[in-house]
Design a protein around this motif. Structure first.
Motif, PDB file in Angstrom:
ATOM      1  N   LYS A   1      -6.415   6.845  -0.007  1.00  0.00           N
ATOM      2  CA  LYS A   1      -7.093   7.522   1.105  1.00  0.00           C
ATOM      3  C   LYS A   1      -6.387   8.843   1.392  1.00  0.00           C
ATOM      4  CE  LYS A   1      -9.087   6.645   5.635  1.00  0.00           C
ATOM      5  NZ  LYS A   1      -9.209   5.720   6.770  1.00  0.00           N
ATOM      6  N   VAL A   2      -7.163   9.924   1.422  1.00  0.00           N
ATOM      7  CA  VAL A   2      -6.578  11.261   1.632  1.00  0.00           C
ATOM      8  C   VAL A   2      -7.288  11.951   2.788  1.00  0.00           C
ATOM      9  CG1 VAL A   2      -6.013  11.450  -0.828  1.00  0.00           C
ATOM     10  CG2 VAL A   2      -8.155  12.432   0.021  1.00  0.00           C
ATOM     11  N   LYS A   3      -6.671  13.037   3.291  1.00  0.00           N
ATOM     12  CA  LYS A   3      -7.314  13.792   4.374  1.00  0.00           C
ATOM     13  C   LYS A   3      -6.944  15.271   4.294  1.00  0.00           C
ATOM     14  CE  LYS A   3      -3.824  13.332   8.026  1.00  0.00           C
ATOM     15  NZ  LYS A   3      -3.521  12.821   9.361  1.00  0.00           N
ATOM     16  N   THR A   4      -7.817  16.081   4.882  1.00  0.00           N
ATOM     17  CA  THR A   4      -7.583  17.524   4.973  1.00  0.00           C
ATOM     18  C   THR A   4      -8.353  18.002   6.207  1.00  0.00           C
ATOM     19  OG1 THR A   4      -7.483  19.536   3.617  1.00  0.00           O
ATOM     20  CG2 THR A   4      -9.564  18.348   3.584  1.00  0.00           C
TER      21      THR A   4
ATOM     22  N   PRO B   1     -11.127  18.031  -7.753  1.00  0.00           N
ATOM     23  CA  PRO B   1      -9.822  17.678  -8.309  1.00  0.00           C
ATOM     24  C   PRO B   1      -8.716  18.076  -7.337  1.00  0.00           C
ATOM     25  CG  PRO B   1     -10.762  19.560  -9.485  1.00  0.00           C
ATOM     26  CD  PRO B   1     -11.767  19.155  -8.455  1.00  0.00           C
ATOM     27  N   ILE B   2      -7.782  17.158  -7.099  1.00  0.00           N
ATOM     28  CA  ILE B   2      -6.704  17.422  -6.132  1.00  0.00           C
ATOM     29  C   ILE B   2      -5.365  16.949  -6.692  1.00  0.00           C
ATOM     30  CG2 ILE B   2      -8.178  17.285  -4.066  1.00  0.00           C
ATOM     31  CD1 ILE B   2      -7.092  14.365  -3.710  1.00  0.00           C
ATOM     32  N   HIS B   3      -4.316  17.440  -6.062  1.00  0.00           N
ATOM     33  CA  HIS B   3      -2.954  17.047  -6.417  1.00  0.00           C
ATOM     34  C   HIS B   3      -2.320  16.425  -5.179  1.00  0.00           C
ATOM     35  CE1 HIS B   3       0.613  17.254  -8.958  1.00  0.00           C
ATOM     36  NE2 HIS B   3       1.293  17.631  -7.897  1.00  0.00           N
ATOM     37  N   LEU B   4      -1.906  15.157  -5.260  1.00  0.00           N
ATOM     38  CA  LEU B   4      -1.371  14.446  -4.095  1.00  0.00           C
ATOM     39  C   LEU B   4       0.053  14.930  -3.814  1.00  0.00           C
ATOM     40  CD1 LEU B   4      -2.661  10.826  -4.878  1.00  0.00           C
ATOM     41  CD2 LEU B   4      -3.814  12.662  -3.660  1.00  0.00           C
ATOM     42  N   THR B   5       0.345  15.250  -2.541  1.00  0.00           N
ATOM     43  CA  THR B   5       1.641  15.870  -2.235  1.00  0.00           C
ATOM     44  C   THR B   5       2.550  15.030  -1.348  1.00  0.00           C
ATOM     45  OG1 THR B   5       0.591  17.080  -0.422  1.00  0.00           O
ATOM     46  CG2 THR B   5       0.803  18.235  -2.539  1.00  0.00           C
ATOM     47  N   LYS B   6       1.998  14.461  -0.260  1.00  0.00           N
ATOM     48  CA  LYS B   6       2.885  13.702   0.647  1.00  0.00           C
ATOM     49  C   LYS B   6       2.090  12.710   1.474  1.00  0.00           C
ATOM     50  CE  LYS B   6       2.648  16.818   4.598  1.00  0.00           C
ATOM     51  NZ  LYS B   6       3.334  17.327   5.747  1.00  0.00           N
ATOM     52  N   ILE B   7       2.802  11.738   2.039  1.00  0.00           N
ATOM     53  CA  ILE B   7       2.166  10.746   2.916  1.00  0.00           C
ATOM     54  C   ILE B   7       2.410  11.166   4.360  1.00  0.00           C
ATOM     55  CG2 ILE B   7       2.056   8.316   3.571  1.00  0.00           C
ATOM     56  CD1 ILE B   7       3.176   7.640   0.769  1.00  0.00           C
ATOM     57  N   ASP B   8       1.324  11.297   5.119  1.00  0.00           N
ATOM     58  CA  ASP B   8       1.436  11.693   6.532  1.00  0.00           C
ATOM     59  C   ASP B   8       1.964  10.542   7.387  1.00  0.00           C
ATOM     60  OD1 ASP B   8       1.213  13.853   8.144  1.00  0.00           O
ATOM     61  OD2 ASP B   8      -0.943  14.111   7.891  1.00  0.00           O
ATOM     62  N   GLU B   9       2.263  10.848   8.659  1.00  0.00           N
ATOM     63  CA  GLU B   9       2.810   9.790   9.560  1.00  0.00           C
ATOM     64  C   GLU B   9       1.847   8.624   9.713  1.00  0.00           C
ATOM     65  OE1 GLU B   9       2.585  13.214  11.817  1.00  0.00           O
ATOM     66  OE2 GLU B   9       3.536  13.512   9.857  1.00  0.00           O
ATOM     67  N   ASP B  10       0.538   8.911   9.620  1.00  0.00           N
ATOM     68  CA  ASP B  10      -0.449   7.828   9.788  1.00  0.00           C
ATOM     69  C   ASP B  10      -0.681   7.033   8.500  1.00  0.00           C
ATOM     70  OD1 ASP B  10      -1.794   9.702   8.309  1.00  0.00           O
ATOM     71  OD2 ASP B  10      -3.399  10.051   9.764  1.00  0.00           O
ATOM     72  N   GLY B  11       0.093   7.349   7.445  1.00  0.00           N
ATOM     73  CA  GLY B  11      -0.022   6.597   6.197  1.00  0.00           C
ATOM     74  C   GLY B  11      -1.091   7.128   5.254  1.00  0.00           C
ATOM     75  N   ILE B  12      -1.790   8.204   5.660  1.00  0.00           N
ATOM     76  CA  ILE B  12      -2.830   8.785   4.807  1.00  0.00           C
ATOM     77  C   ILE B  12      -2.212   9.943   4.013  1.00  0.00           C
ATOM     78  CG2 ILE B  12      -5.116   9.886   4.788  1.00  0.00           C
ATOM     79  CD1 ILE B  12      -5.674   8.326   7.423  1.00  0.00           C
TER      80      ILE B  12
ATOM     81  N   ARG C   1       0.837  -1.201   0.000  1.00  0.00           N
ATOM     82  CA  ARG C   1       0.000   0.000   0.000  1.00  0.00           C
ATOM     83  C   ARG C   1       0.874   1.254   0.000  1.00  0.00           C
ATOM     84  NH1 ARG C   1      -5.514   0.620   1.370  1.00  0.00           N
ATOM     85  NH2 ARG C   1      -5.557  -1.405   2.385  1.00  0.00           N
ATOM     86  N   ARG C   2       1.932   1.217   0.799  1.00  0.00           N
ATOM     87  CA  ARG C   2       2.845   2.358   0.863  1.00  0.00           C
ATOM     88  C   ARG C   2       3.469   2.631  -0.521  1.00  0.00           C
ATOM     89  NH1 ARG C   2       4.476   6.298   4.827  1.00  0.00           N
ATOM     90  NH2 ARG C   2       6.152   7.380   3.771  1.00  0.00           N
ATOM     91  N   ALA C   3       3.914   1.560  -1.175  1.00  0.00           N
ATOM     92  CA  ALA C   3       4.539   1.709  -2.502  1.00  0.00           C
ATOM     93  C   ALA C   3       3.527   2.247  -3.512  1.00  0.00           C
ATOM     94  CB  ALA C   3       5.092   0.362  -2.972  1.00  0.00           C
ATOM     95  N   PHE C   4       2.284   1.785  -3.414  1.00  0.00           N
ATOM     96  CA  PHE C   4       1.233   2.258  -4.318  1.00  0.00           C
ATOM     97  C   PHE C   4       0.978   3.752  -4.094  1.00  0.00           C
ATOM     98  CE2 PHE C   4      -3.457   2.844  -4.991  1.00  0.00           C
ATOM     99  CZ  PHE C   4      -3.411   2.858  -6.384  1.00  0.00           C
ATOM    100  N   TYR C   5       0.851   4.146  -2.813  1.00  0.00           N
ATOM    101  CA  TYR C   5       0.620   5.560  -2.494  1.00  0.00           C
ATOM    102  C   TYR C   5       1.793   6.427  -2.968  1.00  0.00           C
ATOM    103  CZ  TYR C   5      -3.525   4.733   0.480  1.00  0.00           C
ATOM    104  OH  TYR C   5      -4.786   4.416   0.948  1.00  0.00           O
ATOM    105  N   GLU C   6       3.013   5.943  -2.739  1.00  0.00           N
ATOM    106  CA  GLU C   6       4.194   6.719  -3.164  1.00  0.00           C
ATOM    107  C   GLU C   6       4.191   6.931  -4.678  1.00  0.00           C
ATOM    108  OE1 GLU C   6       7.538   4.656  -1.492  1.00  0.00           O
ATOM    109  OE2 GLU C   6       7.311   5.648   0.463  1.00  0.00           O
ATOM    110  N   ALA C   7       3.778   5.896  -5.411  1.00  0.00           N
ATOM    111  CA  ALA C   7       3.743   5.994  -6.876  1.00  0.00           C
ATOM    112  C   ALA C   7       2.700   7.011  -7.354  1.00  0.00           C
ATOM    113  CB  ALA C   7       3.435   4.624  -7.484  1.00  0.00           C
TER     114      ALA C   7
END
Length: 444
Positions: free
Chosen positions: A406-409, A421-432, A372-378
């Protein structure tokens, strides 16, 4: 309103159960009952049971206790898969008044004449062969998505599974009815529909177990894609042998179907797949994943896998581990094998000790986190569309992109059930994943 009877529901298990609970709840509303949350005092508590989890009976007893703690005079009814497989067991649980099997659950209001407590639960359950008719259903609990049931039952003979015993033969809803339900859901302002069933790729078999397919799963998908007012359609779990290239190609170009597949594998060892009586080998599974990646490089691919099946030696488990490690997938749902009465696997030799099952399960859960981490990073630095959920979780609102990131704000109630529409920027400590809005949301 003083004399209005109050009813509360608790659902265990799969998305299909949630869709059926919703339909049963609407039947109660039609009969003049008031639906309340399970945590509140009710006259009737209906528990929709599941037979897949190892501790189904233990879970059931805890929920009955919980209900009786709120109202010790409440009428308790059990429905669902466990109620079909082990009705007497459930009826013997202290406080249970009514147990309904597979064909009776949708007629529950007919069985509730007076709400006085019974000394022993009353059982109405059929021989599963009688479950040969289809009841359509959909769930609307969450404002953002609905589970739409399109198919029920299963004709497969997997050696570990009790679902054919609990739900009967494979049968489908009519195309007209599915499309009507989808339009009803869309009219309620719900943005996403998840297609659900026991074996949805087998969609099209007639109501009475007619082996002939009236329609194919591909035709279902093509027709749903034309329903007005639905923003997103998601295919839930589908067998690899029934997920055809034509369907994958259609999803890749569809305006509403999202690039997310959940495909049960169960084992990466052909030896074990044969013992399970699965209808494919690992090579076919690999082909399906490659095909999805070819036409939808950013698709999310989830995998079901069972560890500790009888005869799974260390070598055969490692075959599964390495197969999954090398496969370009996004996450795993890991199930620890548990014996089920009346299944072939329950009497097979080569029983894997419980501690070994637990260790293997832990290894695959660790692999899932990595995947999941690798998928999110990609997916970072790419643009997607998010649909926001309705819950405030510690000051954040969560949502999912079309390809299930999974994203959060920070929480803003005006974002609930909206697409942006959003632009993904980084993975938080909780993996979201965190993101930037491509256009700042404007609220009226």
């Amino acid at each position: 309103m003083e004399n209005t009877k109050r009813v509360a529901f608790y659902t265990l298990g799969c998305k299909l159960n949630f869709s059926e609970t919703s339909t049963i709840a609407r039947n109660f509303s039609d009969e003049g009952f008031q639906k309340v949350p399970f945590e509140e005092k009710a006259d009737i508590y209906v528990i929709n049971t599941c037979s897949v989890t190892d501790n189904a009976d233990k879970q059931f007893k805890q929920i009955v206790k919980k209900a009786l703690k709120i109202n010790d005079k409440a009428f308790i009814a059990a429905v669902g898969c466990y109620a079909q497989l082990k009705p007497e067991e459930l009826a013997a649980v202290d406080g249970v008044d009514l147990v309904l099997g597979a064909t009776e659950k949708f007629k529950i209001t007919d069985y509730i004449n007076d709400l006085s407590k019974n000394d022993m639960g009353e059982v109405h359950s059929c021989e599963i062969g009688e479950a040969d008719f289809y009841v359509g259903s959909y769930s609307i609990g969450d404002r953002t998505r609905a589970f739409l049931k399109v198919q029920d039952g299963c004709d497969y003979k997997c050696t570990y599974c009790t679902i054919p015993l609990a739900r009967g033969i494979s049968r489908s809803d009519t195309m007209d009815n599915v499309l009507r339900n989808a339009s009803e859901i869309a009219a309620k302002g719900i943005k996403e529909i998840v297609l659900t069933g026991v074996n949805i790729g087998d969609y099209g078999k007639g109501e009475f177990g007619n082996k002939k397919h009236e329609h194919t799963f591909l035709e279902l998908v093509q027709n749903l894609d034309k329903v007005e007012g639905i923003e997103r359609l998601r295919i839930s779990s589908i067998e690899p042998n029934l997920l055809k290239n034509e369907t994958i190609d259609f999803v890749a170009t569809s305006k509403t179907f999202v690039p997310h597949f959940h495909i049960p594998l169960q084992s990466g060892s052909n030896t074990i797949l044969k013992k399970m009586k699965r209808r494919y080998l690992r090579e076919l599974y690999q082909n399906r994943v490659s095909k999805i990646r070819e036409v939808m490089p950013d698709a999310c691919i989830g995998v079901d896998v069972i560890v500790g099946f009888p005869g799974e030696t260390d070598e055969l488990f490692l075959e599964t581990y390495h197969f999954l490690n090398d496969l370009d997938i996004s996450y795993l749902h890991v199930f620890t094998y548990s014996e089920r009465d009346d299944t072939e696997a329950a009497i097979m030799e080569g029983v894997v000790p419980a501690n070994v099952r637990a260790k293997r399960s832990k290894m695959l859960r660790g692999l899932s986190v990595k995947k999941r981490r690798a998928f999110y990073e990609a997916q970072l630095n790419s643009s997607h569309t998010v649909l926001f959920e309705s819950e405030n979780k510690e000051g954040y609102i969560h949502g999912f992109t079309e390809n299930y990131v999974k994203v959060k704000t920070p929480w803003n109630p005006e974002l609930v059930n909206t697409l942006h529409p959003i632009h993904l920027t980084k993975i938080d400590e909780d993996g979201i994943v965190r993101f930037d809005f491509i256009e700042q949301p404007v609220f009226s």
